[in-house]
Design an enzyme around this catalytic site. Structure first.
Site, PDB file in Angstrom:
ATOM      1  N   ASN A 123       8.220 -17.939  35.566  1.00  0.00           N
ATOM      2  CA  ASN A 123       9.599 -18.282  35.940  1.00  0.00           C
ATOM      3  C   ASN A 123       9.687 -19.522  36.822  1.00  0.00           C
ATOM      4  OD1 ASN A 123      10.689 -16.297  34.431  1.00  0.00           O
ATOM      5  ND2 ASN A 123      11.109 -14.887  36.125  1.00  0.00           N
ATOM      6  N   SER A 153      12.223 -10.805  38.927  1.00  0.00           N
ATOM      7  CA  SER A 153      11.902 -12.109  38.321  1.00  0.00           C
ATOM      8  C   SER A 153      11.677 -13.166  39.379  1.00  0.00           C
ATOM      9  CB  SER A 153      13.094 -12.589  37.474  1.00  0.00           C
ATOM     10  OG  SER A 153      13.430 -11.654  36.514  1.00  0.00           O
TER      11      SER A 153
HETATM   12  C1  LIG Z   1      17.294 -19.043  34.271  1.00  0.00           C
HETATM   13  C2  LIG Z   1      16.585 -17.693  34.285  1.00  0.00           C
HETATM   14  C3  LIG Z   1      15.619 -17.538  33.167  1.00  0.00           C
HETATM   15  C4  LIG Z   1      14.632 -16.375  33.385  1.00  0.00           C
HETATM   16  C5  LIG Z   1      15.336 -15.024  33.442  1.00  0.00           C
HETATM   17  C6  LIG Z   1      14.360 -13.916  33.856  1.00  0.00           C
HETATM   18  C7  LIG Z   1      13.339 -13.603  32.763  1.00  0.00           C
HETATM   19  C8  LIG Z   1      12.035 -13.135  33.342  1.00  0.00           C
HETATM   20  O1  LIG Z   1      11.935 -12.736  34.493  1.00  0.00           O
HETATM   21  C9  LIG Z   1      10.792 -13.208  32.502  1.00  0.00           C
HETATM   22  C10 LIG Z   1      11.027 -13.263  31.015  1.00  0.00           C
HETATM   23  O2  LIG Z   1      11.077 -12.282  30.345  1.00  0.00           O
HETATM   24  S1  LIG Z   1      11.214 -14.812  30.355  1.00  0.00           S
HETATM   25  C11 LIG Z   1      11.483 -14.497  28.667  1.00  0.00           C
HETATM   26  C12 LIG Z   1      10.183 -14.263  27.927  1.00  0.00           C
HETATM   27  N1  LIG Z   1      10.475 -13.978  26.509  1.00  0.00           N
HETATM   28  C13 LIG Z   1      10.631 -14.929  25.590  1.00  0.00           C
HETATM   29  O3  LIG Z   1      10.454 -16.116  25.854  1.00  0.00           O
HETATM   30  C14 LIG Z   1      11.037 -14.433  24.234  1.00  0.00           C
HETATM   31  C15 LIG Z   1      10.952 -15.543  23.214  1.00  0.00           C
HETATM   32  N2  LIG Z   1      11.354 -15.006  21.888  1.00  0.00           N
HETATM   33  C16 LIG Z   1      10.451 -14.364  21.081  1.00  0.00           C
HETATM   34  O4  LIG Z   1       9.286 -14.191  21.393  1.00  0.00           O
HETATM   35  C17 LIG Z   1      10.981 -13.897  19.739  1.00  0.00           C
HETATM   36  O5  LIG Z   1      12.184 -14.601  19.448  1.00  0.00           O
HETATM   37  C18 LIG Z   1      11.284 -12.377  19.727  1.00  0.00           C
HETATM   38  C19 LIG Z   1       9.972 -11.586  19.818  1.00  0.00           C
HETATM   39  C20 LIG Z   1      12.229 -11.985  20.869  1.00  0.00           C
HETATM   40  C21 LIG Z   1      11.943 -12.028  18.410  1.00  0.00           C
HETATM   41  O6  LIG Z   1      11.076 -12.534  17.402  1.00  0.00           O
HETATM   42  P1  LIG Z   1      11.698 -13.044  16.027  1.00  0.00           P
HETATM   43  O7  LIG Z   1      12.726 -14.049  16.305  1.00  0.00           O
HETATM   44  O8  LIG Z   1      10.574 -13.408  15.139  1.00  0.00           O
HETATM   45  O9  LIG Z   1      12.468 -11.784  15.476  1.00  0.00           O
HETATM   46  P2  LIG Z   1      11.875 -10.433  14.889  1.00  0.00           P
HETATM   47  O10 LIG Z   1      11.300 -10.662  13.520  1.00  0.00           O
HETATM   48  O11 LIG Z   1      12.985  -9.463  15.070  1.00  0.00           O
HETATM   49  O12 LIG Z   1      10.672  -9.938  15.852  1.00  0.00           O
HETATM   50  C22 LIG Z   1       9.369 -10.457  15.689  1.00  0.00           C
HETATM   51  C23 LIG Z   1       8.403  -9.317  15.803  1.00  0.00           C
HETATM   52  O13 LIG Z   1       8.569  -8.672  17.079  1.00  0.00           O
HETATM   53  C24 LIG Z   1       8.954  -7.326  16.909  1.00  0.00           C
HETATM   54  N3  LIG Z   1       9.996  -7.030  17.892  1.00  0.00           N
HETATM   55  C25 LIG Z   1      10.988  -7.861  18.274  1.00  0.00           C
HETATM   56  N4  LIG Z   1      11.729  -7.267  19.198  1.00  0.00           N
HETATM   57  C26 LIG Z   1      11.187  -6.026  19.382  1.00  0.00           C
HETATM   58  C27 LIG Z   1      11.486  -4.925  20.222  1.00  0.00           C
HETATM   59  N5  LIG Z   1      12.499  -4.970  21.090  1.00  0.00           N
HETATM   60  N6  LIG Z   1      10.710  -3.821  20.158  1.00  0.00           N
HETATM   61  C28 LIG Z   1       9.687  -3.760  19.312  1.00  0.00           C
HETATM   62  N7  LIG Z   1       9.329  -4.753  18.496  1.00  0.00           N
HETATM   63  C29 LIG Z   1      10.082  -5.877  18.535  1.00  0.00           C
HETATM   64  C30 LIG Z   1       9.486  -7.208  15.506  1.00  0.00           C
HETATM   65  O14 LIG Z   1       9.244  -5.911  15.015  1.00  0.00           O
HETATM   66  C31 LIG Z   1       8.679  -8.233  14.755  1.00  0.00           C
HETATM   67  O15 LIG Z   1       7.424  -7.670  14.432  1.00  0.00           O
HETATM   68  P3  LIG Z   1       6.745  -8.078  13.027  1.00  0.00           P
HETATM   69  O16 LIG Z   1       7.380  -7.123  12.068  1.00  0.00           O
HETATM   70  O17 LIG Z   1       5.288  -7.864  13.246  1.00  0.00           O
HETATM   71  O18 LIG Z   1       7.148  -9.514  12.731  1.00  0.00           O
HETATM   72  N1  LIG Z   2      16.201  -9.750  31.717  1.00  0.00           N
HETATM   73  C1  LIG Z   2      14.969 -10.221  31.637  1.00  0.00           C
HETATM   74  O1  LIG Z   2      14.580 -10.916  30.669  1.00  0.00           O
HETATM   75  C2  LIG Z   2      14.010  -9.910  32.728  1.00  0.00           C
HETATM   76  C3  LIG Z   2      14.443  -9.330  33.921  1.00  0.00           C
HETATM   77  N2  LIG Z   2      13.511  -9.029  34.895  1.00  0.00           N
HETATM   78  C4  LIG Z   2      13.929  -8.373  36.138  1.00  0.00           C
HETATM   79  O2  LIG Z   2      14.059  -6.972  35.876  1.00  0.00           O
HETATM   80  C5  LIG Z   2      15.118  -6.415  36.650  1.00  0.00           C
HETATM   81  C6  LIG Z   2      16.135  -5.777  35.713  1.00  0.00           C
HETATM   82  O3  LIG Z   2      16.593  -6.768  34.843  1.00  0.00           O
HETATM   83  P1  LIG Z   2      17.343  -6.338  33.477  1.00  0.00           P
HETATM   84  O4  LIG Z   2      16.676  -5.143  32.904  1.00  0.00           O
HETATM   85  O5  LIG Z   2      17.510  -7.551  32.661  1.00  0.00           O
HETATM   86  O6  LIG Z   2      18.785  -5.902  34.077  1.00  0.00           O
HETATM   87  P2  LIG Z   2      19.873  -4.939  33.413  1.00  0.00           P
HETATM   88  O7  LIG Z   2      21.163  -5.348  34.013  1.00  0.00           O
HETATM   89  O8  LIG Z   2      19.703  -4.903  31.936  1.00  0.00           O
HETATM   90  O9  LIG Z   2      19.435  -3.492  33.964  1.00  0.00           O
HETATM   91  C7  LIG Z   2      19.504  -3.190  35.337  1.00  0.00           C
HETATM   92  C8  LIG Z   2      19.779  -1.701  35.422  1.00  0.00           C
HETATM   93  O10 LIG Z   2      19.622  -1.276  36.766  1.00  0.00           O
HETATM   94  C9  LIG Z   2      20.591  -0.268  37.003  1.00  0.00           C
HETATM   95  N3  LIG Z   2      20.742  -0.141  38.455  1.00  0.00           N
HETATM   96  C10 LIG Z   2      21.321  -1.014  39.309  1.00  0.00           C
HETATM   97  N4  LIG Z   2      21.236  -0.541  40.565  1.00  0.00           N
HETATM   98  C11 LIG Z   2      20.572   0.644  40.494  1.00  0.00           C
HETATM   99  C12 LIG Z   2      20.161   1.618  41.448  1.00  0.00           C
HETATM  100  N5  LIG Z   2      20.438   1.463  42.743  1.00  0.00           N
HETATM  101  N6  LIG Z   2      19.489   2.711  41.019  1.00  0.00           N
HETATM  102  C13 LIG Z   2      19.212   2.881  39.696  1.00  0.00           C
HETATM  103  N7  LIG Z   2      19.588   2.005  38.741  1.00  0.00           N
HETATM  104  C14 LIG Z   2      20.251   0.903  39.144  1.00  0.00           C
HETATM  105  C15 LIG Z   2      21.829  -0.757  36.279  1.00  0.00           C
HETATM  106  O11 LIG Z   2      22.710   0.330  36.026  1.00  0.00           O
HETATM  107  C16 LIG Z   2      21.215  -1.339  35.003  1.00  0.00           C
HETATM  108  O12 LIG Z   2      21.183  -0.374  33.965  1.00  0.00           O
HETATM  109  C17 LIG Z   2      15.668  -7.562  37.492  1.00  0.00           C
HETATM  110  O13 LIG Z   2      15.008  -7.561  38.735  1.00  0.00           O
HETATM  111  C18 LIG Z   2      15.272  -8.794  36.673  1.00  0.00           C
HETATM  112  O14 LIG Z   2      15.138  -9.953  37.476  1.00  0.00           O
HETATM  113  C19 LIG Z   2      12.158  -9.283  34.749  1.00  0.00           C
HETATM  114  C20 LIG Z   2      11.703  -9.839  33.577  1.00  0.00           C
HETATM  115  C21 LIG Z   2      12.596 -10.209  32.505  1.00  0.00           C
END
Ligand SMILES: CCCCCCCC(=O)CC(=O)SCCNC(=O)CCNC(=O)[C@H](O)C(C)(C)COP(=O)(O)OP(=O)(O)OC[C@H]1O[C@@H](n2cnc3c(N)ncnc32)[C@H](O)[C@@H]1OP(=O)(O)O
Ligand SMILES: NC(=O)C1=CN([C@@H]2O[C@H](COP(=O)(O)OP(=O)(O)OC[C@H]3O[C@@H](n4cnc5c(N)ncnc54)[C@H](O)[C@@H]3O)[C@@H](O)[C@H]2O)C=CC1
Length: 311
Positions: free
Chosen positions: A215, A144
């Site tokens: 991010n 990230s």
């Molecule tokens: C300070 C540090 C900060 C950064 C940390 C690092 C992060 C990173 O590096 C980069 C990132 O990922 S940043 C995060 C980006 N993601 C977001 O912003 C998610 C925002 N939330 C959402 O889109 C919806 O709440 C969400 C889609 C999650 C759920 O939607 P809803 O609230 O409407 O709930 P549902 O009705 O359950 O889902 C909507 C539709 O999506 C399908 N779905 C949800 N989860 C699923 C999953 N895990 N697998 C497959 N399908 C999934 C669900 O089926 C539904 O589909 P429809 O039936 O068509 O509505």
């Molecule tokens: N959580 C998020 O929303 C997002 C996270 N990322 C990035 O993806 C990476 C993973 O994040 P998450 O899946 O959230 O973390 P997580 O904590 O859910 O999963 C990390 C996994 O890596 C495994 N692991 C640690 N050291 C290891 C090694 N040496 N060999 C094999 N497995 C090892 C741990 O056992 C754990 O299952 C990080 O670099 C994070 O910054 C990127 C986009 C979104």
């Protein structure tokens, strides 16, 4: 003649690479992101091995992928149960589990790392894999926040190293950020851009800069949300409601922090604060540190800023 020959052989070797599409993918890290990345590759027809340290973790990932694939299948083939079932069975049949990264990468075309957000651990992993993975294998990190160039430093294949930054939940979020370092070859870049599209993502490209695009904008916003809470200006619930109803976000910042994981969030902001101490946007926040110290990592432990029903 010699020049022509050299150019020709370079063209042949690069076209040979380009023709060699990515079929065998290894995802290292079976957590939130690794399981999602493995899923989208498997459901797109690729052979995928998901690797983690512990057998229980990869089995948990397999179950999570199965559950998620059922949701995807229902959506794709809503009125054709037989097709939905075939999609699910075929996708799951392409997924292998492993706890041995060195062995898993032996036949790989692409290795995507999604392990803990710690630079040294990522570097050590890639250093080891670099000695056993085939020469043509591309290495990618899903980090990230860490510099792709610093992760790639640990290997002898910087020309075959990229950042592939997916978004959570991977099966739903359409974006894939592709980050190349100066050494990344055009062939590598073109192949991962094609691969990203093959797993259903819309790709954008960004320089190797902290947080890439999303991010860099999201982390300061989410940290400022915690500061707003710490000042007592509003409750977490009201801040979340405000951002959903006022800015149209699907989740408010505290729901999202709990969703992405407070541990990963803490690692990100700590890394930036250390590297850029003068940037106020990257200042760590005490509440995040406290919650992580208390083991409250968000949804994945059942409590973060909010409490969740145990599934
Ligand atoms: C300070 C540090 C900060 C950064 C940390 C690092 C992060 C990173 O590096 C980069 C990132 O990922 S940043 C995060 C980006 N993601 C977001 O912003 C998610 C925002 N939330 C959402 O889109 C919806 O709440 C969400 C889609 C999650 C759920 O939607 P809803 O609230 O409407 O709930 P549902 O009705 O359950 O889902 C909507 C539709 O999506 C399908 N779905 C949800 N989860 C699923 C999953 N895990 N697998 C497959 N399908 C999934 C669900 O089926 C539904 O589909 P429809 O039936 O068509 O509505
Ligand atoms: N959580 C998020 O929303 C997002 C996270 N990322 C990035 O993806 C990476 C993973 O994040 P998450 O899946 O959230 O973390 P997580 O904590 O859910 O999963 C990390 C996994 O890596 C495994 N692991 C640690 N050291 C290891 C090694 N040496 N060999 C094999 N497995 C090892 C741990 O056992 C754990 O299952 C990080 O670099 C994070 O910054 C990127 C986009 C979104």
């Amino acid at each position: 003649m010699r020049l022509a020959h050299a150019t020709l052989s370079r063209k042949l070797s690069s076209s040979a690479c380009i023709n060699q599409s990515i079929k065998n993918v290894v995802v290292i890290g079976g957590g939130l992101m690794g399981s999602g990345i493995a899923q989208v590759a498997a459901q797109s027809g690729q052979n995928v091995t998901i690797v983690d340290l512990d057998r229980k973790v990869v089995e948990k990932a397999q179950n999570a992928i199965n559950t998620s694939l059922q949701r995807v299948a229902k959506k794709l083939f809503k009125d054709d149960l037989a097709k939905a079932d075939k999609f699910l069975t075929n996708s799951m049949s392409r997924l292998m589990l492993s706890t041995n990264p060195e062995e898993a990468v032996g036949q790989s075309d692409l290795v995507v790392e999604a392990i803990v957000e710690k630079l040294r651990i990522k570097q050590n992993l890639f250093k080891t894999l670099d000695t056993v993975a085939p020469t043509h294998t591309i290495f990618a990190s899903n980090t990230s926040s860490l510099p792709i160039g610093e992760i790639a430093e640990a290997t002898q294949r910087k020309d075959r190293f990229v950042g592939l930054h997916f978004f959570n939940p991977v099966p739903v979020m359409k974006l894939l950020e592709v980050i190349r370092i100066p050494e990344t070859s055009d062939d590598t870049y073109n192949r991962v851009m094609d691969w990203g599209k093959s797993v259903g993502k819309q790709t954008v490209t960004c320089k190797d800069t902290p947080g890439f695009i999303v991010n860099r904008l999201l982390v300061p916003y989410m940290m400022e949300s915690v500061r707003l809470l710490e000042r007592g200006d509003a409750t977490a619930r009201d801040i979340d409601t405000a951002m959903k109803l006022g800015a149209g976000y699907p989740m408010g910042p505290f729901e999202l922090l709990d969703y992405v994981g407070l541990d990963t969030s803490k690692f990100i902001i700590e890394g930036w604060a250390e590297k850029f101490p003068e940037n106020p946007l990257f200042k760590p926040v005490p509440t995040l540190n406290r919650l992580v110290e208390e083991g409250k990592l968000g949804m994945k432990t059942g409590e973060g800023f909010y409490k969740y029903q145990k599934k």
